[in-house]
Scaffold this motif. Structure first.
Motif: not given
Length: 213
Positions: A13-16, A112-117, A128-131, A136-143
């Motif tokens: 979560y730190a970077l997002p 972040w959603a594009l990166l998740f996709k 890839m898995e931690p990324l 997902l954390a980036g999407v959640q935090i920003n929303v």
């Protein structure tokens, strides 16, 4: 992710969190400069460098505690200074300056959603898995930050947008709430009413992202 230890959660979560909060503030400064106010630029705050916007308490300690305790993810950066008197049309332009922060969170959520996709669809292992978890954390935090900041409570961005839209007498009445805005927000968090208010708008934003992608 529920079984992860606190070190893993903070690493994901730190970077997002850092970019969601600091880019939000920088967006206010860039919008203010566009409309004529160079206060943030003159004070060295017109930057995408997170270090210039970090508030030790609001950007690091509060989000970390919220994450570890499993509560409402909440935080803030040092507010970018904006002097409305320098804007070309202060009442109108403050709407766009205020809206720039939540708009930046929406753009970051899309990124972040594009990166998740990309990461979820990749067949390669390794990072890839931690990324994908970080995305997902980036999407959640920003929303969450976008919806939170759009609540019509000054000094949140939504409150400033509301003040810009209202006729002068009504705008002055709403602006008097600002000294009590954070108290109202804390009460909403403690009573869990904030989650009830925000959840429909969060789900609506998720639906928009799913449709978009």
């Amino acid at each position: 992710m529920e079984d992860w230890n606190w070190i893993q959660k903070i690493a994901i979560y730190a970077l997002p969190v850092l970019f969601a909060i600091t880019v939000h503030e920088a967006a206010h400064g860039y919008a203010a400069r566009y409309f004529g106010d160079r206060t943030a630029e003159m004070l060295g705050r017109l930057s995408l460098n997170p270090i210039r916007h970090i508030d030790l308490f609001g950007t690091i300690l509060v989000p970390a505690l919220a994450l570890l305790l499993g509560g409402f993810l909440f935080g803030w950066a040092k507010p970018v200074p904006v002097d409305p008197r320098n804007l070309k049309q202060p009442k109108r332009d403050m709407l766009w300056v205020a809206a720039a922060g939540p708009a930046s969170n929406l753009l970051m959520a899309i990124a972040w959603a594009l990166l998740f996709k990309f990461s979820a669809g990749s067949e390669s292992g390794g990072l890839m898995e931690p990324l994908s978890y970080m995305a997902l954390a980036g999407v959640q935090i920003n929303v969450v930050l976008m919806v939170l900041n759009l609540l019509p409570i000054p000094p949140l961005d939504g409150g400033r947008i509301l003040i810009s839209l209202l006729p002068v007498p009504a705008a002055q009445a709403v602006s008097r709430i600002e000294p009590f805005g954070m108290i109202i927000l804390i009460v909403l968090i403690v009573t869990q009413a904030l989650s009830v208010i925000m959840l429909p708008f969060i789900e609506l934003t998720y639906s928009f992202l799913r449709f978009l992608l």
